[in-house]
Design an enzyme around this catalytic site. Structure first.
Site, short mmCIF file in Angstrom:
data_model
loop_
_atom_site.label_atom_id
_atom_site.label_comp_id
_atom_site.label_asym_id
_atom_site.label_seq_id
_atom_site.Cartn_x
_atom_site.Cartn_y
_atom_site.Cartn_z
N THR A 32 0.84 -1.20 0.00
CA THR A 32 0.00 0.00 0.00
C THR A 32 0.88 1.25 0.00
OG1 THR A 32 -1.73 -1.19 1.19
CG2 THR A 32 -1.80 1.22 1.33
N GLU A 51 -3.35 -6.74 7.00
CA GLU A 51 -2.95 -6.78 8.42
C GLU A 51 -3.41 -8.07 9.09
OE1 GLU A 51 -0.57 -4.23 8.27
OE2 GLU A 51 -1.08 -4.07 10.38
C1 LIG Z 1 -5.32 -3.94 -1.42
C2 LIG Z 1 -4.29 -4.69 -0.64
C3 LIG Z 1 -3.33 -3.97 0.06
C4 LIG Z 1 -2.33 -4.64 0.77
N1 LIG Z 1 -1.38 -3.92 1.43
C5 LIG Z 1 -0.32 -4.57 1.97
C6 LIG Z 1 0.80 -3.84 2.50
O1 LIG Z 1 0.82 -2.61 2.55
N2 LIG Z 1 1.86 -4.56 2.94
C7 LIG Z 1 1.90 -5.92 2.92
O2 LIG Z 1 2.90 -6.51 3.33
N3 LIG Z 1 0.85 -6.65 2.44
C8 LIG Z 1 -0.25 -6.00 1.97
N4 LIG Z 1 -1.30 -6.72 1.46
C9 LIG Z 1 -1.26 -8.19 1.48
C10 LIG Z 1 -2.17 -8.78 2.54
O3 LIG Z 1 -1.68 -8.50 3.83
C11 LIG Z 1 -2.26 -10.30 2.27
O4 LIG Z 1 -3.05 -10.44 1.09
C12 LIG Z 1 -2.88 -11.07 3.41
O5 LIG Z 1 -2.00 -11.10 4.49
C13 LIG Z 1 -3.23 -12.51 3.02
O6 LIG Z 1 -2.14 -13.13 2.44
P1 LIG Z 1 -2.33 -13.90 1.04
O7 LIG Z 1 -2.98 -12.98 0.11
O8 LIG Z 1 -1.01 -14.47 0.64
O9 LIG Z 1 -3.34 -15.07 1.35
P2 LIG Z 1 -3.01 -16.51 1.90
O10 LIG Z 1 -2.13 -16.46 3.09
O11 LIG Z 1 -2.58 -17.36 0.76
O12 LIG Z 1 -4.46 -16.97 2.40
C14 LIG Z 1 -5.49 -17.37 1.50
C15 LIG Z 1 -6.72 -17.74 2.34
O13 LIG Z 1 -6.38 -18.82 3.25
C16 LIG Z 1 -6.64 -18.45 4.60
N5 LIG Z 1 -5.62 -19.01 5.50
C17 LIG Z 1 -4.28 -18.92 5.35
N6 LIG Z 1 -3.66 -19.57 6.37
C18 LIG Z 1 -4.64 -20.05 7.19
C19 LIG Z 1 -4.65 -20.80 8.43
N7 LIG Z 1 -3.52 -21.15 9.02
N8 LIG Z 1 -5.83 -21.11 8.97
C20 LIG Z 1 -7.00 -20.76 8.36
N9 LIG Z 1 -7.06 -20.05 7.19
C21 LIG Z 1 -5.90 -19.71 6.63
C22 LIG Z 1 -6.57 -16.92 4.60
O14 LIG Z 1 -7.31 -16.38 5.67
C23 LIG Z 1 -7.19 -16.59 3.24
O15 LIG Z 1 -8.57 -16.62 3.34
C24 LIG Z 1 -2.33 -6.07 0.79
C25 LIG Z 1 -3.30 -6.78 0.10
C26 LIG Z 1 -4.26 -6.12 -0.62
C27 LIG Z 1 -5.28 -6.93 -1.38
#
Ligand SMILES: Cc1cc2nc3c(=O)[nH]c(=O)nc-3n(C[C@H](O)[C@H](O)[C@H](O)COP(=O)(O)OP(=O)(O)OC[C@H]3O[C@@H](n4cnc5c(N)ncnc54)[C@H](O)[C@@H]3O)c2cc1C
Length: 397
Positions: free
Chosen positions: A162, A374
């Protein structure tokens, strides 16, 4: 005594932020939703102002003051929560675009030394944790930092950052020792313009389109040794504690964003229901409520619960109480119910909720991210369960 009213000082903050939000953010909310990636130049008035609070520099005698801890209801975290909620009632994408109020700034405030605060305090800092192969499980990040003389050399890729385009610096999470697992992960301030630090592209998104989100590539990127935040020592017993401390402050902040968007939807729904002739009479027997009234009171009740959980987490942070559980509870509740409340608003409003003439459809799109970044809702539930059951992250995955 249990007192759920805002203090006079906090109420003044709320009122002035409400005026600002109404007059400055709400009127341009649609404009920057349409003009994705364009910097909202109207926000330049916030440059140099500490709208979102910040860590005060320690003065002589502060240690003694800490010892005689007095309950604080006007601290930085509570002030920020109230500010964020009011501003997000105006527009959450614009709140995320306010100069010098990035998540990296919160990280710097939480762990920086006096010298680092001096060096980076005035910069707009984004936060880069997420990688193509590492999201929720941030302990698995692959970006590396290797010490070479007086410099750290960083290599890796960071996605979904972000404020990627607009920020001056990025707080990058990288491992200094992959073998050490989470204990090896440290955060580093990488300033824009550093050779080997490149913004690859910006994302097109469902919501918060006023906020720019991008991908960075770090290729043999050299930064000064002193840009590491906190200690470089790898303490296996401490694991993730240093960097994770940031989340206990920022998760209630994201919850407050969800509260602000949900409140916008509740206020709009009330206004339209009253225009349609509904008499929202709270003294009515629940058995005599129409389905629409019942749904509306459901929205209000959950919004109240979201706000109370958020205020508790922030109050604890201000009073130096460990709030890991409460921070996650606020984020889990507000993230999830923010999306449900904004959806309910669109459902009750019918065509009004689907039209771009109003902001209801936008609030529904905007609120979704607040249950994702977050730490997703599922991850918050995991943290809550670990805290309640007293289990470690290894024991409950
Ligand atoms: C618009 C936007 C802005 C963002 N800004 C930032 C930023 O400024 N800095 C930054 O670092 N990141 C940022 N992000 C990233 C965001 O923090 C991640 O998308 C988020 O942490 C989820 O990670 P992932 O997308 O890899 O999903 P994954 O970790 O692959 O998860 C996919 C799904 O599986 C579920 N899941 C995963 N592990 C488990 C578990 N152990 N138990 C149960 N369910 C689980 C998750 O809840 C989710 O529903 C941003 C994302 C978006 C879309």
């Amino acid at each position: 005594m249990l007192d759920l009213e805002y203090s006079e000082k906090l109420e003044k903050v709320r009122m002035s932020m409400n005026t600002l939000s109404k007059s400055m953010l709400r009127p341009i909310a649609r404009k920057y939703d349409e003009a994705e990636h364009e910097y909202p130049k109207e926000l330049d008035v916030f440059r140099g102002l500490s709208v979102m609070g910040g860590k005060k520099k320690k003065k002589d005698g502060d240690t003694d003051k800490k010892k005689e801890k007095v309950a604080s209801d006007t601290g930085t975290n509570l002030g920020t929560i109230v500010t964020v909620e009011e501003m997000c009632w105006g527009d959450v994408g614009l709140l995320l675009s306010i100069p010098n109020a990035g998540l990296g700034n919160a990280a710097i405030s939480a762990v920086a030394t006096e010298e680092q605060l001096e060096k980076f305090g005035g910069k707009w800092a984004a936060m880069a944790i997420t990688e193509p192969e590492s999201g929720s499980d941030s302990g698995s990040i692959c970006t590396t930092a290797v010490l070479d003389g007086d410099e750290w050399v960083l290599n890796g890729e960071k996605i979904f950052v972000t404020c990627a385009d607009r920020c001056d610096a990025v707080v990058v999470w990288a491992t200094v020792d992959k073998e050490a697992g989470k204990a090896g992960i440290k955060s580093f301030v990488v300033e824009k313009g550093t050779p080997g630090f490149k913004l690859e592209h910006l994302e097109h998104k469902l919501g918060i389109r006023a906020s720019d989100t991008g991908t960075f590539v770090l290729k043999d990127c050299r930064i000064p040794k002193e840009n590491l935040l906190g200690s470089s020592e790898v303490k296996k017993t401490e694991g993730f504690k240093g960097v994770m401390k940031t989340f206990d402050n920022t998760r209630p902040m994201v919850a407050a964003m969800a509260n602000g968007v949900a409140k916008a939807a509740v206020d709009f729904t009330r206004e339209k229901l009253e225009e349609a002739g509904y008499n929202l009479d709270y003294s009515k027997n629940p058995g005599n409520l129409s389905a629409v009234e019942k749904d509306f009171y459901w929205m209000e009740a959950h919004l109240d619960a979201m706000r109370l959980l958020t205020l508790r987490a922030a109050w604890m942070a201000d009073n130096e109480e460990f709030n890991n559980l409460e921070a996650s509870m606020s984020k889990a509740k507000a993230g999830r119910y923010g999306t449900l409340i904004t959806q309910k608003c669109c459902e009750l409003m019918g065509p009004l909720g689907y039209s771009r003439e109003n902001l209801a459809e936008k609030w529904m799109r905007d609120s979704k991210i607040l249950d994702i970044f977050e730490g997703t809702g599922q991850i918050q539930h995991l943290i809550i369960a670990r805290n309640i059951l007293n289990l470690s992250s290894k024991e409950l995955k």
